[in-house]
Every structure is written in C-alpha cells, then in structure tokens.
Design a protein around this motif. Sequence first.
Motif, mmCIF file in Angstrom:
data_model
loop_
_atom_site.group_PDB
_atom_site.id
_atom_site.type_symbol
_atom_site.label_atom_id
_atom_site.label_comp_id
_atom_site.label_asym_id
_atom_site.label_seq_id
_atom_site.Cartn_x
_atom_site.Cartn_y
_atom_site.Cartn_z
ATOM 1 N N VAL A 104 2.627 4.945 9.183
ATOM 2 C CA VAL A 104 2.204 6.368 8.903
ATOM 3 C C VAL A 104 2.406 6.876 10.554
ATOM 4 C CG1 VAL A 104 0.668 8.270 8.533
ATOM 5 C CG2 VAL A 104 0.789 6.031 7.047
ATOM 6 N N SER A 105 3.261 7.704 11.123
ATOM 7 C CA SER A 105 3.312 8.053 12.385
ATOM 8 C C SER A 105 3.754 9.621 12.330
ATOM 9 C CB SER A 105 4.330 7.333 13.012
ATOM 10 O OG SER A 105 4.716 7.724 14.321
ATOM 11 N N VAL A 106 3.202 10.274 13.130
ATOM 12 C CA VAL A 106 3.478 11.450 13.490
ATOM 13 C C VAL A 106 3.754 11.690 14.949
ATOM 14 C CG1 VAL A 106 2.534 14.089 13.299
ATOM 15 C CG2 VAL A 106 1.963 12.695 11.464
ATOM 16 N N PRO A 107 4.877 12.193 15.488
ATOM 17 C CA PRO A 107 4.993 12.379 16.803
ATOM 18 C C PRO A 107 3.979 13.231 17.430
ATOM 19 C CG PRO A 107 7.061 12.760 15.567
ATOM 20 C CD PRO A 107 5.966 12.665 14.529
ATOM 21 N N GLY A 108 3.497 12.552 18.688
ATOM 22 C CA GLY A 108 2.316 13.113 19.441
ATOM 23 C C GLY A 108 1.026 12.831 18.784
ATOM 24 N N GLN A 109 1.061 12.212 17.816
ATOM 25 C CA GLN A 109 -0.561 11.678 17.202
ATOM 26 C C GLN A 109 -0.676 10.162 16.925
ATOM 27 O OE1 GLN A 109 -1.330 14.265 14.136
ATOM 28 N NE2 GLN A 109 -0.230 16.142 14.611
ATOM 29 N N GLY A 110 0.431 9.471 17.423
ATOM 30 C CA GLY A 110 -0.043 8.076 17.497
ATOM 31 C C GLY A 110 0.790 7.579 16.056
ATOM 32 N N THR A 111 0.560 6.355 15.843
ATOM 33 C CA THR A 111 1.094 5.373 14.766
ATOM 34 C C THR A 111 -0.075 4.443 14.139
ATOM 35 O OG1 THR A 111 3.100 5.402 16.002
ATOM 36 C CG2 THR A 111 2.645 3.763 14.098
ATOM 37 N N GLU A 112 0.267 4.591 12.827
ATOM 38 C CA GLU A 112 -0.892 3.644 11.910
ATOM 39 C C GLU A 112 -0.113 2.909 11.047
ATOM 40 O OE1 GLU A 112 -3.631 4.734 8.307
ATOM 41 O OE2 GLU A 112 -4.433 5.567 10.477
ATOM 42 N N VAL A 113 -0.406 1.425 11.222
ATOM 43 C CA VAL A 113 0.370 0.550 10.436
ATOM 44 C C VAL A 113 -0.823 -0.014 9.408
ATOM 45 C CG1 VAL A 113 1.644 -1.636 10.439
ATOM 46 C CG2 VAL A 113 1.563 0.051 12.364
ATOM 47 N N GLU A 114 -0.397 -0.034 8.186
ATOM 48 C CA GLU A 114 -1.552 -0.639 7.158
ATOM 49 C C GLU A 114 -0.760 -1.824 6.626
ATOM 50 O OE1 GLU A 114 -2.152 2.240 4.185
ATOM 51 O OE2 GLU A 114 -2.922 3.716 5.419
ATOM 52 N N LEU A 115 -1.388 -2.851 6.814
ATOM 53 C CA LEU A 115 -1.075 -4.219 6.285
ATOM 54 C C LEU A 115 -1.844 -4.629 5.311
ATOM 55 C CD1 LEU A 115 -0.851 -5.820 9.830
ATOM 56 C CD2 LEU A 115 1.100 -4.670 8.672
ATOM 57 N N THR A 116 -1.189 -4.901 3.968
ATOM 58 C CA THR A 116 -2.013 -5.220 2.745
ATOM 59 C C THR A 116 -1.677 -6.752 2.207
ATOM 60 O OG1 THR A 116 -1.941 -2.987 2.015
ATOM 61 C CG2 THR A 116 -2.725 -4.678 0.459
ATOM 62 N N VAL A 117 -2.596 -7.596 1.902
ATOM 63 C CA VAL A 117 -2.059 -8.873 1.440
ATOM 64 C C VAL A 117 -3.076 -9.078 0.258
ATOM 65 C CG1 VAL A 117 -2.297 -11.377 2.006
ATOM 66 C CG2 VAL A 117 -1.819 -9.727 3.739
ATOM 67 N N PRO A 118 -2.320 -9.320 -1.121
ATOM 68 C CA PRO A 118 -3.137 -9.431 -2.150
ATOM 69 C C PRO A 118 -3.837 -10.826 -2.171
ATOM 70 C CG PRO A 118 -0.789 -9.491 -2.666
ATOM 71 C CD PRO A 118 -1.107 -9.145 -1.136
ATOM 72 N N LYS A 119 -4.992 -10.774 -2.613
ATOM 73 C CA LYS A 119 -5.866 -12.070 -2.620
ATOM 74 C C LYS A 119 -5.060 -13.270 -3.627
ATOM 75 C CE LYS A 119 -10.063 -10.191 -1.123
ATOM 76 N NZ LYS A 119 -11.602 -9.753 -1.309
ATOM 77 N N GLN A 120 -4.803 -12.381 -4.821
ATOM 78 C CA GLN A 120 -4.279 -13.459 -5.812
ATOM 79 C C GLN A 120 -3.128 -14.143 -5.540
ATOM 80 O OE1 GLN A 120 -6.200 -14.195 -8.529
ATOM 81 N NE2 GLN A 120 -4.484 -15.467 -9.226
ATOM 82 N N GLY A 121 -1.786 -13.287 -4.754
ATOM 83 C CA GLY A 121 -0.762 -13.765 -4.600
ATOM 84 C C GLY A 121 -0.519 -14.560 -3.391
ATOM 85 N N ALA A 122 -1.564 -14.314 -2.460
ATOM 86 C CA ALA A 122 -1.547 -15.143 -1.358
ATOM 87 C C ALA A 122 -1.607 -16.452 -1.386
ATOM 88 C CB ALA A 122 -2.714 -14.547 -0.149
ATOM 89 N N SER A 123 -2.383 -17.154 -2.000
ATOM 90 C CA SER A 123 -2.703 -18.552 -2.403
ATOM 91 C C SER A 123 -1.128 -19.130 -2.795
ATOM 92 C CB SER A 123 -3.462 -18.828 -3.624
ATOM 93 O OG SER A 123 -4.736 -18.020 -3.227
ATOM 94 N N VAL A 124 -0.495 -18.888 -3.622
ATOM 95 C CA VAL A 124 0.911 -19.473 -3.978
ATOM 96 C C VAL A 124 1.716 -19.131 -2.595
ATOM 97 C CG1 VAL A 124 2.791 -19.402 -5.526
ATOM 98 C CG2 VAL A 124 0.198 -19.149 -6.335
ATOM 99 N N ALA A 125 1.926 -17.827 -2.372
ATOM 100 C CA ALA A 125 2.678 -17.667 -1.181
ATOM 101 C C ALA A 125 2.563 -18.551 0.108
ATOM 102 C CB ALA A 125 2.935 -16.102 -0.873
ATOM 103 N N SER A 126 1.241 -18.547 0.482
ATOM 104 C CA SER A 126 0.957 -19.334 1.583
ATOM 105 C C SER A 126 1.187 -20.767 1.527
ATOM 106 C CB SER A 126 -0.583 -18.878 1.812
ATOM 107 O OG SER A 126 -1.453 -19.752 1.015
ATOM 108 N N GLU A 127 0.979 -21.342 0.337
ATOM 109 C CA GLU A 127 1.206 -22.522 0.064
ATOM 110 C C GLU A 127 2.730 -23.005 0.288
ATOM 111 O OE1 GLU A 127 0.899 -26.867 -0.505
ATOM 112 O OE2 GLU A 127 -0.716 -25.078 -0.225
ATOM 113 N N GLY A 128 3.777 -22.127 -0.174
ATOM 114 C CA GLY A 128 5.055 -22.212 0.308
ATOM 115 C C GLY A 128 5.550 -22.058 1.485
ATOM 116 N N THR A 129 4.818 -21.248 2.110
ATOM 117 C CA THR A 129 5.174 -20.813 3.750
ATOM 118 C C THR A 129 4.521 -22.140 4.463
ATOM 119 O OG1 THR A 129 4.662 -18.613 3.536
ATOM 120 C CG2 THR A 129 4.354 -19.537 5.716
ATOM 121 N N ARG A 130 3.377 -22.701 4.069
ATOM 122 C CA ARG A 130 3.106 -23.901 4.712
ATOM 123 C C ARG A 130 3.843 -25.147 4.719
ATOM 124 N NH1 ARG A 130 0.034 -28.314 3.930
ATOM 125 N NH2 ARG A 130 -0.356 -27.629 1.590
#
Length: 411
Positions: free
Chosen positions: A379-405
């Motif tokens: 979310v960014s408005v010129p002259g007013q900075g930028t906001e980055v929202e990072l969302t990680v679901p708790k349920q899906g992160a277990s399986v995905a992180s195992e595959g990443t590892r």
Amino acid sequence: MSVELPLWRALTGYRILTLLYALFLFALAYRRYDHPLGAAAYMGALTFWMALTWRRTVSAERCTRQFLAADLAFAVGGILLTPLVDSHARIMGGGPTLPSIWTAGAVLGFAIKGGWRWAAVASSFVAVANLVERQEPARDTVHNVVLVWVASVGIGYVVEVARSSERTLARALQIEAATRERERLARDIHDSVLQVLAMVQRRGNEIGGEAADLGRMAGEQEVALRTLVAGGLLPHAGPPGGAATAVPHQAGEGAALPVAAAASASGPCDVRALLAPFAGRGVTFSEPGAPVELPAAAAAELAAAVSAALDNVRVHAGEGAQAWILVEDEPEAVLVTVRDDGPGIAEGRLADAEREGRLGVALSIRGRLRELGGSARWVSVPGQGTEVELTVPKQGASVASEGTRRGKAGA
C-alpha cells in the motif's frame, strides 16, 4: 495413485461377481441343457481360469496382451460352444450363453488397457460370436451387441482422456517444482551475491581509481547475474546499479545469525525473537506480549522477507527514513507490517522492476510468502510512504515450511 487403478479394481470385482452370476444361471438351467456335462466342463474350465488369473486384472502391469487375448478366447469360445450343448429352442427363446455377462469383462479389460480402439476390436469379436451363436440378427442380440460395443468404446475413450490428463498434471507438477526451486535459489542469490556485488560497485565508485574499475566489473556481473536468475528477462538499459539495488540493512545485520539458525531448526519458533534484532537506528519494532509462534523454517522465511523489505526502505527512502515493524498474532495467521515514511512507490514501478530483472520484491518478498501459502500486499501513496503487509497462515505454514526445509537440505 494412478487414475486408472480404481478401474482395474472395479474390473476385478466385476469379473468375480459375473462369474458367480453365470454359475448361478447354469445351475438353474442344468437339466434343460441337451448336453449338460459338456456345459459343466466349460463352466468348470472357466472357474479354474478365473481362480488362476483373477489377480491379473488388478493393475495394468499384470494385465498383459497375452492374458487379454486368452481371456477373450475363453469368452468367445463359451459363446460359440453354447449351440453345441444347449437346445435350439432355448437359444431362440433368448436363453443366455454359457459365459453370460462375464463376457463383457474380457472386453472391458481391452478398453482399460488399450483404449477405445482395442475395445472396438474386442467387442467386434464378441459381436460376431453372438450372431453366429444365434444364427440370425434377432432384436435382443443386436441390442446386447450394440450395448457392449458402445459401453466398451466409451470406457476406453474415458481411460485415454484420463491418462492424458494425468500426464499433463504430472508435467505441470514437475514444472511447478522446478520453478519453485529456481525461485528459491534466485532468492538466495539476490539476498547474498547480488547485494555484495552492488555494494562493491557502490564502494568502488566512491573510492575511485583502481577500485572504480573493480566496481564497474562488479556492476557488469551483477547485471548478468540478475538476467540469469530472472530467467532471461532483459536487464535495465541504464548504467549498472543506476536503479535501486538492495544492500544489507545496517540495522538488521545482527539478525542474520538467528535467522540462519532458525532456518535449520525444527519445531516452533517465536517470530518476535527473529524480528527484534532489526530494531535500531531508524527502525521501530512493536510486538505483542505473548509469543508469536510459527514453524522454524516458516519463521526464518518471514524474517528474511522483512529484511528484504527493510533493505528496500533504506535504498528507496534514503538513510534518514524512519521504518516501523508491527507484529500481529491473529487466530489464523501471523501478520507483519513494515511501514516507512519515504516518498512512496510510483504506480507500476514494481512491475517495471521485475521486468528489468530486479527481483527483490518478486522473489525475496512475494516469492517467499507464496511458498508459505501466504501473501504480500503493498500500500503506497506517493509522498506518504509505503506499507508492506506480510501474511503467513498458521495452518499452511507447517506443510510449506517442511517442504522448504527439505529443499534446502537437498540442494
């Protein structure tokens, strides 16, 4: 599991059940046969054949062409033998053949094994045998012949479509796995080699002399490497390093060790412990009072994405920019917000950067979150900075992180 495996299991059950049905019909009409002993001999041979071969139809590997031909021969032979052991009156009255509906099992085996063409050939043999047995194209005979022919050809066609779809799906999964591995390697390169090359180029230009030549060569290698990890995208036409290039965030340099340790650990990890070291000059960190836990590999990937976002703040917003990190523990997900008071991002700039081979946002942030089943939103408005929202679901992160590892362990 193969899509056709349930079909083979169904065929095995069909052959067993229809054999029992054929034996039941034979037992009921035993005394009405002209030669009951001959009919009994065939039914005994058919039962013995089934006892020897019933497991041949549980999979495509066991169901060979030789077996299918022998099975069809038993079916056609039983049809042609019926006029020799049964009376003409019973046959013309619509009496069943010796193998009865068991015959369709032999035809269906051809359909599942070889598709609709094999099914058409096998059902044609059965059709000719039925016409010879009846000696005239009676309505019920033609009806049964057409029914078997249409059903077997239809099933054969469905099997061919299912196999084609399965091959397409397998190829798509291979491409997806290769793409994910490529993105993971590209992220690692972006977070290490490319940033070092950018720093060498910048410092070389500041020092001058021979160091400037070294910086120029580092810039050329940076552009070439960016093009490679971007999969052939055209590099930026401007001078090397002219566009924004992420370099290590000074306030977050102390976070490298705990993030690396978390990436190789197992079990849950407190996200706050990985993000707290990013706090420092120009970076304010806010956290809830209770632990915010994610699988260790997922927490490490989230921290690396935050680090990349802070790198972008330093490069795009300048040394004097202020950044804020906010961690929120929601019931279904962990939300981390990185906000700055810089000039903001011009509309379309992120897409342009990705086309130019600058993959800080595409890989180091968005790619990481996508592999964890999450998302990254700007979310960014010129002259007013930028906001980055990072969302990680708790349920899906277990399986995905195992595959990443596992992917990192096998690389």
